[in-house]
Design a protein around this motif. Structure first.
Motif, mmCIF file in Angstrom:
data_model
loop_
_atom_site.group_PDB
_atom_site.id
_atom_site.type_symbol
_atom_site.label_atom_id
_atom_site.label_comp_id
_atom_site.label_asym_id
_atom_site.label_seq_id
_atom_site.Cartn_x
_atom_site.Cartn_y
_atom_site.Cartn_z
ATOM 1 N N GLU A 306 2.566 -8.075 -5.449
ATOM 2 C CA GLU A 306 1.653 -8.629 -6.446
ATOM 3 C C GLU A 306 1.568 -7.701 -7.653
ATOM 4 N N GLU A 308 -0.802 -6.875 -9.971
ATOM 5 C CA GLU A 308 -1.874 -5.918 -10.230
ATOM 6 C C GLU A 308 -1.717 -4.682 -9.353
ATOM 7 N N SER A 309 -1.228 -4.897 -8.128
ATOM 8 C CA SER A 309 -0.958 -3.758 -7.242
ATOM 9 C C SER A 309 0.111 -2.853 -7.867
ATOM 10 N N ILE A 382 4.136 -3.039 3.199
ATOM 11 C CA ILE A 382 2.877 -3.558 3.734
ATOM 12 C C ILE A 382 2.741 -5.063 3.496
ATOM 13 N N PHE B 13 -6.442 1.649 -1.148
ATOM 14 C CA PHE B 13 -5.310 0.968 -1.798
ATOM 15 C C PHE B 13 -4.047 1.836 -1.716
ATOM 16 N N ARG B 14 -4.234 3.134 -1.963
ATOM 17 C CA ARG B 14 -3.090 4.053 -1.934
ATOM 18 C C ARG B 14 -2.594 4.313 -0.519
ATOM 19 N N PRO B 16 -3.374 2.580 2.720
ATOM 20 C CA PRO B 16 -4.020 1.588 3.587
ATOM 21 C C PRO B 16 -3.867 1.949 5.070
ATOM 22 N N GLU B 59 -1.248 -7.008 7.148
ATOM 23 C CA GLU B 59 -0.231 -6.934 6.090
ATOM 24 C C GLU B 59 -0.784 -7.673 4.876
ATOM 25 N N SER B 60 -0.445 -7.217 3.685
ATOM 26 C CA SER B 60 -0.988 -7.845 2.485
ATOM 27 C C SER B 60 0.081 -8.104 1.437
ATOM 28 N N TYR B 61 -0.017 -9.299 0.858
ATOM 29 C CA TYR B 61 0.783 -9.628 -0.323
ATOM 30 C C TYR B 61 -0.268 -9.921 -1.376
ATOM 31 N N GLY B 62 -0.869 -8.855 -1.880
ATOM 32 C CA GLY B 62 -1.980 -9.108 -2.775
ATOM 33 C C GLY B 62 -2.293 -7.935 -3.678
ATOM 34 N N CYS B 63 -3.402 -8.101 -4.398
ATOM 35 C CA CYS B 63 -3.787 -7.111 -5.380
ATOM 36 C C CYS B 63 -4.541 -5.962 -4.702
ATOM 37 N N ALA B 64 -4.992 -5.020 -5.490
ATOM 38 C CA ALA B 64 -5.618 -3.815 -4.957
ATOM 39 C C ALA B 64 -6.808 -4.122 -4.060
ATOM 40 N N SER B 65 -7.681 -5.058 -4.486
ATOM 41 C CA SER B 65 -8.864 -5.314 -3.665
ATOM 42 C C SER B 65 -8.495 -6.017 -2.370
ATOM 43 N N ILE B 67 -5.685 -5.490 -0.686
ATOM 44 C CA ILE B 67 -5.133 -4.433 0.175
ATOM 45 C C ILE B 67 -6.258 -3.549 0.721
#
Lengths: 391, 211
Positions: A306, A308-309, A382, B13-14, B16, B59-65, B67
């Motif tokens: 993503e 933003e990440s 991840i 975030f850094r 996890p 597992e995450s496919y997403g933004c910082a929040s 994760i």
């Protein structure tokens, strides 16, 4: 040399060139008068000449006459004036039909939507996978009710350059006014109003190392347009308000400072970014056209991660770029440009825009790609998708 | 500098915690979908006697929040019983992270939903669903609200993809308002099936498409 911070969001804003600031300084400390009428005092008359000189140089850079170029506060105002000003002048007289592309930047897109609410009919041209409009489709949509076509010279996100010569010719044949938003091509891609039949052009200083808060609108002689902001009679009675003379002077100087060599250098860096990322990082997609793109723009989707990440990780390395991910936007909407080129939310989700400027160098390009490879690899570790991308 | 995320969020975030998968997990679920935006998968192992969560991974496919929330809920739920873990709210997760920007609620709530769905998945697989509410058209539609329409980024109910729902003798039949050969037909079918097939009184789920 250790690389500290890397700024590659030059489509959003650029570092001011010192020479631009130098040119502007006298307008703040020596002669800071506004441009008066021809019956004013000496400083006002001098300010008037300074402004006229900046206008002449900017108009000339487009192959235009000084009387065809007005100063505004930037691209947003220029495009608002182009669309709403033409609508105001011709809406009742000629018709209420306007055509724009679906991937225009917000000033054009949202001006068109505002006009729709006032009873105008707007056609939003779809674009192909590269972001190009279909000129045959445009030709079919032009009617005797059409008052304006507004198609950007290049796209703000993916950098695709439209064939504005053909578009302009089609509009000219049907006697329809043609506006182009050249915010991201001005001085980077040739544009001469003597060769290309375009009636209105939006330009801005903030993308070319000029000051923020100054832009311009080229208005071909004889174009029917009405002012949309009330006040004094400045800018040929088309844009009210005391002139931003330091801005105008800085804008003209910024244009002088762009050279063909610089544009060639930007293109080299752009090609290197694309080449290195495609070679080093799996599961990536180039967004936009491989050749018909501005020299300073590369836009790539990194699948399974993503945006933003990515930008947040990059920020920890002092690297500034932007993304079309919904999570990054103020409206939580995915990029309408990536969606417009037939991309889905997934493609927008991991899209990153790199835009180059005068102060970038090849060392930064290599550094940014290496950092991207590391970050994308780690985020893929991840991610529930695209496992094989990890490093 | 007014940074939107605090140090705890950035730390998660850094770095996890508990990232990855569990092989043959006792319960698992995925929330969101790659086509619409963020996505998170949660895997749990549960001790059968005590009903305590012994292991949890995400597992995450997403933004910082997304994760950071995925990371914190693994810490909050590990060692808790499934009943306790089910009650973890977005607010609690957000507080444990020292606060999240409200605009990011929609990205981070997915992790909470992921954990709850993984627990539900465990309960359904092990016949533990206590409220034996009979499956009705309502129940089916409610569950289908969790299936994303990749074209719109909204769920398939809200975007009018559900043409009809029929529940009869333990068999669900859903008709999706898309042609069978549509680009997203297969994904939607799979996701919808996953949401419905573990309902306690359901033997068969048929997802059909319009001609």
């Amino acid at each position: 040399m250790t690389i500290k911070a890397v700024y590659m969001d030059n489509a959003a804003a650029t570092r001011l060139d010192e020479e631009v600031l130098e040119a502007m300084m006298p307008c703040y400390f020596e002669n800071y008068a506004v441009a008066t009428s021809e019956f004013g005092y000496s400083q006002g008359l001098e300010a008037r000449e300074i402004l006229a000189d900046a206008r002449t140089r900017l108009a000339a850079s487009l192959g235009a006459e000084p009387g065809e170029f007005i100063f505004t506060s930037g691209s947003t105002e220029s495009s608002n004036l182009a669309l709403k000003g033409v609508a105001k002048a011709l809406g009742d007289k000629k018709g209420k039909h306007i055509i724009i592309s679906s991937i225009e930047d917000f000033p054009v897109l949202h001006s068109a939507r505002a006009l729709e609410k006032q009873g105008f009919n707007v056609d939003y041209l779809e674009v192909d996978e590269y972001g190009l409009i279909n000129t045959e489709q445009l030709a079919e949509l032009l009617t005797d009710q059409t008052i304006l076509v507004s198609i950007q010279h290049s796209n703000q996100e993916i950098g695709t350059i439209q064939d504005i010569e053909t578009i302009g010719r089609l509009c000219r044949e049907k006697k329809v006014l043609f506006h182009t938003d050249a915010t991201h091509t001005f001085t980077r891609v040739p544009l001469d109003v003597g060769k290309i039949p375009v009636d209105l052009i939006t330009v801005s200083a903030h993308t070319i190392h000029g000051p923020k808060g100054i832009g311009g609108l080229y208005i071909r002689k004889g174009t029917q347009i009405a002012k949309i902001m009330d006040g004094g009679y400045q800018e040929f009675d088309l844009r009210a308000g005391a002139e931003n003379i330091p801005g105008a002077v800085g804008f003209a100087r910024a244009v002088d400072l762009v050279s063909d060599e610089e544009n060639a250098r930007l293109k080299e860096m752009r090609d290197k970014i694309i080449e290195l990322i495609l070679a080093k990082i799996p599961h990536v997609t180039l967004n936009g056209h491989p050749e018909k793109r501005v020299p300073q723009n590369a836009n790539i989707t990194f699948h399974y991660v993503e945006g933003e990440s990515i930008t947040l990780h990059l920020d920890m390395y002092g690297i500034a770029v932007s993304t079309g991910s919904a999570c990054f936007s103020r409206s939580l909407e995915a990029s309408h440009v990536i969606m417009g080129i037939g991309g889905d939310h997934e493609r927008a989700h991991g899209s990153i825009r790199f835009t180059l400027g005068r102060y970038n160098n090849m060392e930064e390009v290599v550094h940014i790609v290496d950092t991207m490879a590391k970050i994308v690899g780690n985020l893929r570790l991840i991610s529930p998708l695209g496992k094989e991308g990890g490093v | 500098m007014a940074f939107p995320y605090n140090e705890i969020v950035l730390e998660h975030f850094r770095n996890p915690r508990n990232v990855g998968t569990i092989e043959n997990p006792d319960g698992k679920a995925t929330e969101g979908s790659p086509a619409c935006g963020d996505m998170v998968s949660v895997y749990i192992n549960v001790e059968p006697e005590t009903k305590k969560i012994t292991d949890v991974k995400f597992e995450s496919y997403g933004c910082a929040s997304n994760i950071a929330t995925g990371s914190i809920i693994t810490e909050l739920s590990k060692g808790k019983t499934i009943d306790e873990a089910k009650k973890i709210t977005w607010k609690e997760a957000s507080e444990a992270l020292g606060g999240l920007p409200p605009i990011k609620a929609h990205c981070s709530v997915l992790a909470i939903e992921g954990l709850r769905s993984a627990i539900l998945n465990y309960e359904e697989k092990h016949g533990l669903v206590t409220s034996k509410e009979a499956t009705t058209e309502e129940v089916v539609r409610k569950r289908l609200k969790r299936v994303m329409n990749p074209m719109k980024g909204l769920d398939m109910v809200a975007t009018n993809l559900v043409k009809s729902v029929e529940v009869k003798d333990g068999v669900i039949r859903v008709v999706v308002d898309l042609p069978e050969d549509h680009q997203f037909a297969a994904t939607i079918k799979e996701e919808a099936k996953e949401r419905l097939e573990n309902l306690w009184d359901i033997k068969e789920v048929n997802i059909d498409f319009v001609k």
